[in-house]
Design a protein around this motif. Sequence first.
Motif, mmCIF file in Angstrom:
data_model
loop_
_atom_site.group_PDB
_atom_site.id
_atom_site.type_symbol
_atom_site.label_atom_id
_atom_site.label_comp_id
_atom_site.label_asym_id
_atom_site.label_seq_id
_atom_site.Cartn_x
_atom_site.Cartn_y
_atom_site.Cartn_z
ATOM 1 N N VAL A 189 50.818 -15.531 -0.455
ATOM 2 C CA VAL A 189 50.656 -16.566 -1.481
ATOM 3 C C VAL A 189 51.438 -17.766 -0.952
ATOM 4 C CG1 VAL A 189 50.923 -17.207 -3.894
ATOM 5 C CG2 VAL A 189 50.616 -14.789 -3.263
ATOM 6 N N VAL A 190 50.764 -18.886 -0.782
ATOM 7 C CA VAL A 190 51.400 -20.043 -0.161
ATOM 8 C C VAL A 190 51.105 -21.304 -0.963
ATOM 9 C CG1 VAL A 190 51.190 -19.016 2.139
ATOM 10 C CG2 VAL A 190 49.422 -20.582 1.322
ATOM 11 N N VAL A 191 51.878 -22.337 -0.669
ATOM 12 C CA VAL A 191 51.620 -23.671 -1.203
ATOM 13 C C VAL A 191 51.421 -24.590 -0.004
ATOM 14 C CG1 VAL A 191 52.518 -25.582 -2.567
ATOM 15 C CG2 VAL A 191 53.018 -23.221 -3.239
ATOM 16 N N GLY A 192 50.301 -25.281 0.014
ATOM 17 C CA GLY A 192 49.997 -26.161 1.130
ATOM 18 C C GLY A 192 48.615 -26.757 0.979
ATOM 19 N N THR A 193 48.144 -27.412 2.013
ATOM 20 C CA THR A 193 46.830 -28.046 1.996
ATOM 21 C C THR A 193 45.828 -27.150 2.709
ATOM 22 O OG1 THR A 193 47.848 -30.239 2.010
ATOM 23 C CG2 THR A 193 45.536 -30.106 2.641
ATOM 24 N N PHE A 194 44.669 -26.971 2.073
ATOM 25 C CA PHE A 194 43.670 -26.056 2.605
ATOM 26 C C PHE A 194 42.437 -26.816 3.076
ATOM 27 C CE2 PHE A 194 46.236 -23.875 -0.508
ATOM 28 C CZ PHE A 194 46.610 -22.714 0.155
ATOM 29 N N ALA A 195 41.775 -26.251 4.091
ATOM 30 C CA ALA A 195 40.545 -26.854 4.601
ATOM 31 C C ALA A 195 39.455 -26.708 3.568
ATOM 32 C CB ALA A 195 40.140 -26.169 5.910
ATOM 33 N N ALA A 196 38.574 -27.689 3.519
ATOM 34 C CA ALA A 196 37.482 -27.659 2.538
ATOM 35 C C ALA A 196 36.497 -26.547 2.884
ATOM 36 C CB ALA A 196 36.779 -29.002 2.544
ATOM 37 N N GLN A 246 48.655 -26.877 11.083
ATOM 38 C CA GLN A 246 47.199 -26.906 10.986
ATOM 39 C C GLN A 246 46.777 -26.728 9.530
ATOM 40 O OE1 GLN A 246 45.336 -23.167 12.660
ATOM 41 N NE2 GLN A 246 47.447 -22.804 13.341
ATOM 42 N N VAL A 247 45.542 -27.077 9.246
ATOM 43 C CA VAL A 247 44.990 -26.920 7.898
ATOM 44 C C VAL A 247 44.023 -25.745 7.927
ATOM 45 C CG1 VAL A 247 43.682 -28.014 6.045
ATOM 46 C CG2 VAL A 247 45.234 -29.381 7.443
ATOM 47 N N LEU A 248 44.330 -24.715 7.154
ATOM 48 C CA LEU A 248 43.566 -23.475 7.179
ATOM 49 C C LEU A 248 42.717 -23.331 5.921
ATOM 50 C CD1 LEU A 248 46.514 -21.204 8.372
ATOM 51 C CD2 LEU A 248 44.604 -21.999 9.780
ATOM 52 N N PRO A 249 41.587 -22.621 6.018
ATOM 53 C CA PRO A 249 40.766 -22.388 4.819
ATOM 54 C C PRO A 249 41.402 -21.321 3.925
ATOM 55 C CG PRO A 249 39.780 -21.308 6.714
ATOM 56 C CD PRO A 249 40.947 -22.097 7.245
ATOM 57 N N LEU A 306 46.380 -17.059 2.001
ATOM 58 C CA LEU A 306 45.992 -17.096 3.411
ATOM 59 C C LEU A 306 46.224 -15.710 4.013
ATOM 60 C CD1 LEU A 306 47.529 -20.504 4.598
ATOM 61 C CD2 LEU A 306 45.093 -19.966 4.332
ATOM 62 N N PRO A 307 45.376 -15.270 4.930
ATOM 63 C CA PRO A 307 45.588 -13.975 5.583
ATOM 64 C C PRO A 307 46.947 -13.938 6.277
ATOM 65 C CG PRO A 307 43.400 -14.823 6.048
ATOM 66 C CD PRO A 307 44.148 -15.938 5.395
ATOM 67 N N VAL A 308 47.666 -12.844 6.123
ATOM 68 C CA VAL A 308 48.988 -12.735 6.728
ATOM 69 C C VAL A 308 48.893 -12.784 8.247
ATOM 70 C CG1 VAL A 308 49.029 -10.210 6.848
ATOM 71 C CG2 VAL A 308 51.182 -11.474 6.626
ATOM 72 N N ALA A 309 47.751 -12.390 8.777
ATOM 73 C CA ALA A 309 47.580 -12.387 10.234
ATOM 74 C C ALA A 309 47.703 -13.782 10.839
ATOM 75 C CB ALA A 309 46.218 -11.777 10.588
ATOM 76 N N ASN A 310 47.571 -14.825 10.008
ATOM 77 C CA ASN A 310 47.771 -16.192 10.510
ATOM 78 C C ASN A 310 49.236 -16.489 10.808
ATOM 79 O OD1 ASN A 310 45.079 -17.036 10.385
ATOM 80 N ND2 ASN A 310 45.241 -17.591 8.234
ATOM 81 N N PHE A 311 50.121 -15.633 10.300
ATOM 82 C CA PHE A 311 51.554 -15.926 10.376
ATOM 83 C C PHE A 311 52.389 -14.813 11.010
ATOM 84 C CE2 PHE A 311 49.600 -18.038 6.798
ATOM 85 C CZ PHE A 311 49.998 -19.356 6.961
ATOM 86 N N ALA A 312 51.851 -13.610 11.058
ATOM 87 C CA ALA A 312 52.627 -12.481 11.585
ATOM 88 C C ALA A 312 51.677 -11.451 12.185
ATOM 89 C CB ALA A 312 53.458 -11.844 10.470
ATOM 90 N N PRO A 313 52.108 -10.765 13.245
ATOM 91 C CA PRO A 313 51.248 -9.751 13.868
ATOM 92 C C PRO A 313 51.059 -8.540 12.956
ATOM 93 C CG PRO A 313 53.427 -9.748 14.878
ATOM 94 C CD PRO A 313 53.383 -10.929 13.972
ATOM 95 N N VAL A 314 49.833 -8.104 12.805
ATOM 96 C CA VAL A 314 49.531 -6.931 11.988
ATOM 97 C C VAL A 314 50.074 -5.676 12.664
ATOM 98 C CG1 VAL A 314 47.647 -5.474 11.121
ATOM 99 C CG2 VAL A 314 47.501 -7.975 10.933
ATOM 100 N N GLY A 315 50.684 -4.825 11.856
ATOM 101 C CA GLY A 315 51.193 -3.549 12.361
ATOM 102 C C GLY A 315 52.584 -3.592 12.943
#
Length: 329
Positions: free
Chosen positions: A322-329, A213-216, A264-273
Amino acid sequence: MASIRKFSNRALKRGGHTLILGWSPVAIEVIKELTIANENVRKPRIVVLSQTAPAEVESALAGLDLGRQKFQIIQGDPTSAKDLEVANAAGAKSIIDLSSKLEYLEDLINAHAAQHPALRVAIEEILSFEGEEIYFNELPALFGKTYADAVLAFNTASVIGAVIDGEPVINPAADQALPHGSQIIALAEDDDQVIYTGIREDALAKLDLSQAQVLPALVQKHTDATVPVANLQAKLLAQISENSDLLSVFDGLFAAQGASIGLLPVANFAPVGQAIELADVAVAGISKGYSVIGYFDAASGGVALNPPKNARITPAAGDALVVVGTFAA
């Protein structure tokens, strides 16, 4: 201890030097960057060819910590074929032309740095010779493998792209094949840290390309948002002088469109806590279309670029990647 020698029109015979064309305040900052880059170089030499009086150049260098570098100053015209021959431009290891125009790239980099204070820190480290840098590495063990395989094949390096058929591609698709002769582009503390440690099949088994997916991008206003990255022109000139291929990588990494660096928020990729290994975070990133290259700890405000993939973290609210990828406008 650095030494400085002045020449008139006597041609340099020995090559392997870094040649700086021209003289301006930017040259001082370039030399500071090269001093760091040359710390582990045997007998580093810098030759300055400019129309500025040698005494003025020498005075500008006085008081700087120049390490073991040797400086040779030649007064002449950097556009003159004869003077370039005197400076042995043909035998130079690299040439830094202070008249090079990189304003377009500087504008792109400053625009990215303005997005978030943590991203600014990451960018400044990538462009410096201190900390994590970008390297190219041809690894036959990855020929015929995919980009996702490459991302999970290095414990102490973070892959951001690949050179495929001679062209650098930033953050290619996870299933992009790496043909014979391709190179990986990776972030590492030094070139000897781009070590193939084997593809993490345990993490790779969790790859799910249906999650793409493309995330902001995460954006946070900060006091330095309108302040240009310090000594940016000098950093770029020094980096590109060490490896001219970096210009194409920087063009992609800081592009206004397509894949680029961001948060990107880490919560998009891993559960917090919940504790998680960074290899699993990396595969979660690739599943969604992003190459993970660093971690921002909101509590401390610290940014860790290229953390080892066998390290474990416990994400907290507000943390980011910190990521490299395509971001939503």
